[in-house]
Design a protein around this motif. Structure first.
Motif, PDB file in Angstrom:
ATOM      1  N   GLU A 103       0.647  -1.568  -0.381  1.00 43.75           N
ATOM      2  CA  GLU A 103      -0.159  -0.083  -0.335  1.00 43.75           C
ATOM      3  C   GLU A 103       0.905   0.784   0.434  1.00 43.75           C
ATOM      4  O   GLU A 103       1.862   1.575   0.419  1.00 43.75           O
ATOM      5  N   ARG A 104       0.574   2.215  -1.198  1.00 44.16           N
ATOM      6  CA  ARG A 104       1.121   3.559  -1.023  1.00 44.16           C
ATOM      7  C   ARG A 104      -0.141   4.373  -0.543  1.00 44.16           C
ATOM      8  O   ARG A 104      -0.947   4.602  -0.790  1.00 44.16           O
ATOM      9  N   PRO A 105       1.010   5.075   0.866  1.00 48.60           N
ATOM     10  CA  PRO A 105       0.337   6.424   1.045  1.00 48.60           C
ATOM     11  C   PRO A 105      -0.241   6.970   0.007  1.00 48.60           C
ATOM     12  O   PRO A 105      -0.036   7.832  -0.570  1.00 48.60           O
ATOM     13  N   GLU A 106      -1.158   8.314   0.319  1.00 50.70           N
ATOM     14  CA  GLU A 106      -2.019   8.833  -0.943  1.00 50.70           C
ATOM     15  C   GLU A 106      -0.975  10.058  -0.441  1.00 50.70           C
ATOM     16  O   GLU A 106      -1.252  10.515   0.309  1.00 50.70           O
ATOM     17  N   PRO A 107      -0.400  10.819  -1.372  1.00 50.18           N
ATOM     18  CA  PRO A 107       0.123  12.031  -1.923  1.00 50.18           C
ATOM     19  C   PRO A 107      -0.058  13.361  -1.145  1.00 50.18           C
ATOM     20  O   PRO A 107      -1.336  13.297  -1.550  1.00 50.18           O
ATOM     21  N   ARG A 108       0.266  14.227   0.182  1.00 43.51           N
ATOM     22  CA  ARG A 108      -0.355  14.833   0.762  1.00 43.51           C
ATOM     23  C   ARG A 108       0.508  16.628  -0.824  1.00 43.51           C
ATOM     24  O   ARG A 108       1.662  16.352   0.061  1.00 43.51           O
ATOM     25  N   ARG A 109      -0.105  16.453  -1.941  1.00 39.45           N
ATOM     26  CA  ARG A 109       0.274  17.566  -2.749  1.00 39.45           C
ATOM     27  C   ARG A 109      -0.451  18.571  -2.763  1.00 39.45           C
ATOM     28  O   ARG A 109      -1.326  18.961  -2.405  1.00 39.45           O
ATOM     29  N   LYS A 110      -0.034  19.861  -2.119  1.00 38.80           N
ATOM     30  CA  LYS A 110      -0.763  21.525  -2.743  1.00 38.80           C
ATOM     31  C   LYS A 110      -1.085  21.284  -3.964  1.00 38.80           C
ATOM     32  O   LYS A 110      -0.766  21.215  -5.015  1.00 38.80           O
ATOM     33  N   PRO A 111      -2.566  22.280  -4.689  1.00 40.82           N
ATOM     34  CA  PRO A 111      -2.808  22.192  -5.189  1.00 40.82           C
ATOM     35  C   PRO A 111      -1.862  23.181  -6.439  1.00 40.82           C
ATOM     36  O   PRO A 111      -0.905  24.025  -6.236  1.00 40.82           O
ATOM     37  N   MET A 112      -1.817  23.162  -8.084  1.00 39.39           N
ATOM     38  CA  MET A 112      -0.851  23.893  -8.669  1.00 39.39           C
ATOM     39  C   MET A 112      -0.763  25.287  -8.635  1.00 39.39           C
ATOM     40  O   MET A 112       0.406  26.444  -8.402  1.00 39.39           O
ATOM     41  N   GLU A 113      -2.419  25.651  -8.303  1.00 38.47           N
ATOM     42  CA  GLU A 113      -2.820  27.267  -8.451  1.00 38.47           C
ATOM     43  C   GLU A 113      -1.951  27.586  -6.781  1.00 38.47           C
ATOM     44  O   GLU A 113      -1.798  29.347  -6.940  1.00 38.47           O
ATOM     45  N   GLN A 114      -1.700  27.026  -6.523  1.00 38.95           N
ATOM     46  CA  GLN A 114      -0.393  27.850  -4.681  1.00 38.95           C
ATOM     47  C   GLN A 114       0.265  27.026  -4.836  1.00 38.95           C
ATOM     48  O   GLN A 114       1.734  28.324  -4.243  1.00 38.95           O
ATOM     49  N   LEU A 115       1.149  26.744  -6.017  1.00 35.16           N
ATOM     50  CA  LEU A 115       2.363  26.914  -6.490  1.00 35.16           C
ATOM     51  C   LEU A 115       3.169  27.473  -7.027  1.00 35.16           C
ATOM     52  O   LEU A 115       4.601  27.464  -7.891  1.00 35.16           O
ATOM     53  N   CYS A 116       2.075  27.916  -8.448  1.00 36.78           N
ATOM     54  CA  CYS A 116       2.987  27.924  -9.846  1.00 36.78           C
ATOM     55  C   CYS A 116       2.105  29.484 -10.205  1.00 36.78           C
ATOM     56  O   CYS A 116       0.832  28.949 -10.131  1.00 36.78           O
ATOM     57  N   CYS A 117       2.663  30.882 -10.538  1.00 41.67           N
ATOM     58  CA  CYS A 117       1.709  32.403 -11.011  1.00 41.67           C
ATOM     59  C   CYS A 117       2.204  32.499 -11.926  1.00 41.67           C
ATOM     60  O   CYS A 117       3.767  32.563 -11.968  1.00 41.67           O
ATOM     61  N   GLU A 118       2.001  32.611 -13.180  1.00 44.20           N
ATOM     62  CA  GLU A 118       2.563  33.311 -13.847  1.00 44.20           C
ATOM     63  C   GLU A 118       2.434  34.786 -14.305  1.00 44.20           C
ATOM     64  O   GLU A 118       1.876  35.267 -13.354  1.00 44.20           O
ATOM     65  N   ASP A 119       4.133  35.467 -14.213  1.00 49.20           N
ATOM     66  CA  ASP A 119       4.513  37.095 -14.458  1.00 49.20           C
ATOM     67  C   ASP A 119       4.310  37.221 -12.504  1.00 49.20           C
ATOM     68  O   ASP A 119       4.610  38.532 -12.466  1.00 49.20           O
ATOM     69  N   ARG A 120       4.446  36.870 -11.448  1.00 48.82           N
ATOM     70  CA  ARG A 120       4.145  37.027 -10.043  1.00 48.82           C
ATOM     71  C   ARG A 120       4.067  35.762  -9.393  1.00 48.82           C
ATOM     72  O   ARG A 120       4.359  34.715  -9.365  1.00 48.82           O
ATOM     73  N   PHE A 121       4.934  36.251  -8.272  1.00 48.60           N
ATOM     74  CA  PHE A 121       4.643  35.282  -7.449  1.00 48.60           C
ATOM     75  C   PHE A 121       3.706  35.081  -6.253  1.00 48.60           C
ATOM     76  O   PHE A 121       2.838  35.422  -6.770  1.00 48.60           O
ATOM     77  N   PRO A 122       3.278  32.770  -6.920  1.00 51.19           N
ATOM     78  CA  PRO A 122       2.075  32.888  -6.328  1.00 51.19           C
ATOM     79  C   PRO A 122       2.061  33.089  -4.582  1.00 51.19           C
ATOM     80  O   PRO A 122       3.244  32.876  -4.134  1.00 51.19           O
ATOM     81  N   VAL A 123       0.681  33.233  -4.795  1.00 47.90           N
ATOM     82  CA  VAL A 123       1.100  33.461  -3.367  1.00 47.90           C
ATOM     83  C   VAL A 123      -0.838  32.815  -2.568  1.00 47.90           C
ATOM     84  O   VAL A 123      -2.043  32.218  -3.296  1.00 47.90           O
ATOM     85  N   ASN A 124      -0.465  31.877  -1.530  1.00 47.61           N
ATOM     86  CA  ASN A 124      -1.500  30.721  -1.355  1.00 47.61           C
ATOM     87  C   ASN A 124      -2.481  31.507  -0.213  1.00 47.61           C
ATOM     88  O   ASN A 124      -2.079  32.090   1.003  1.00 47.61           O
ATOM     89  N   THR A 125      -3.634  31.682  -0.755  1.00 51.29           N
ATOM     90  CA  THR A 125      -4.130  33.118   0.034  1.00 51.29           C
ATOM     91  C   THR A 125      -4.758  32.113   0.980  1.00 51.29           C
ATOM     92  O   THR A 125      -5.399  32.761   2.653  1.00 51.29           O
ATOM     93  N   ASP A 126      -5.090  30.899   1.518  1.00 49.36           N
ATOM     94  CA  ASP A 126      -5.515  30.130   2.577  1.00 49.36           C
ATOM     95  C   ASP A 126      -4.612  30.645   4.139  1.00 49.36           C
ATOM     96  O   ASP A 126      -4.040  30.517   4.355  1.00 49.36           O
ATOM     97  N   GLU A 127      -2.927  30.466   3.499  1.00 47.96           N
ATOM     98  CA  GLU A 127      -1.803  31.409   4.450  1.00 47.96           C
ATOM     99  C   GLU A 127      -1.820  32.413   4.920  1.00 47.96           C
ATOM    100  O   GLU A 127      -1.637  32.985   5.845  1.00 47.96           O
ATOM    101  N   THR A 128      -2.271  33.238   3.597  1.00 53.93           N
ATOM    102  CA  THR A 128      -2.132  34.411   3.880  1.00 53.93           C
ATOM    103  C   THR A 128      -3.308  35.204   4.474  1.00 53.93           C
ATOM    104  O   THR A 128      -3.368  36.719   4.968  1.00 53.93           O
ATOM    105  N   LYS A 129      -4.467  34.568   4.856  1.00 52.30           N
ATOM    106  CA  LYS A 129      -5.642  35.668   5.854  1.00 52.30           C
ATOM    107  C   LYS A 129      -5.293  35.506   7.072  1.00 52.30           C
ATOM    108  O   LYS A 129      -5.155  34.972   7.790  1.00 52.30           O
TER     109      LYS A 129
END
Length: 179
Positions: free
Chosen positions: A153-179
């Motif tokens: 059995e392989r554990p289900e990977p916990r990965r952040k969604p792409m929109e939290q990690l990659c953004c075009e032309d600016r640094f990605p902002v994690n809206t969940d953590e910046t509130k």
């Protein structure tokens, strides 16, 4: 298998079967690490292959965890600061970065051969350096236990969604953590 499938297959294994790893698989893994890219192709790494019971016991003293002791072999990845490229603008030594790239090549190569691995960085660095006679100017970056996974059995990977990690032309902002 394509590269995405390989990266999905690789995960941190923390239970190993007692089955030994075949020498040709070890050779394959080490060759993949040797071919890893490095800044200005300096290749500032060294690998210590640990298979004997005596040497395995020494590694286990540096990271005394039950699951870790199950692995039939370890690779200690060392960075050689004196051989690494240093960025001129801020004197950043790239030895750790290059050693990390080689470490991930080891983990991916192991997965490619049906083996499990796990990055271990939480070890007694001074003890490991002393026990394996790692000279000054070099230091251990990671220990990678390698072996056949005991679990299917392989554990289900916990990965952040792409929109939290990659953004075009600016640094990605994690809206969940910046509130």
């Amino acid at each position: 298998m394509d590269f995405l499938q390989l990266t999905q297959l690789r995960h941190s294994v923390r239970h190993y079967a007692t089955r030994p790893v075949e020498p040709e698989k070890i050779d394959y893994i080490l060759e993949c690490a040797r071919l890893a890219p490095s800044a200005v192709n300096k290749q500032p790494w060294r690998f210590i292959l640990v298979r004997s019971e005596e040497a395995r016991a020494k590694v286990q003293r540096c990271y005394p965890r039950e699951w870790f002791a199950e692995a039939p072999l370890y690779i200690i990845i060392c960075a050689v600061e004196t051989e690494a490229w240093v960025r001129p603008c801020d004197s950043k030594n790239h030895a750790d970065i290059d050693a990390a790239i080689a470490t991930e090549h080891i983990c991916l190569a192991a997965a490619d051969r049906g083996l499990g691995s796990c990055w271990v960085c939480n070890f007694d660095k001074s003890m490991l350096q002393e026990l394996f006679q790692i000279p000054s100017g070099a230091h251990p970056v990671a220990i990678v236990p390698i072996g056949y996974p005991a679990e299917t059995e392989r554990p289900e990977p916990r990965r952040k969604p792409m929109e939290q990690l990659c953004c075009e032309d600016r640094f990605p902002v994690n809206t969940d953590e910046t509130k």
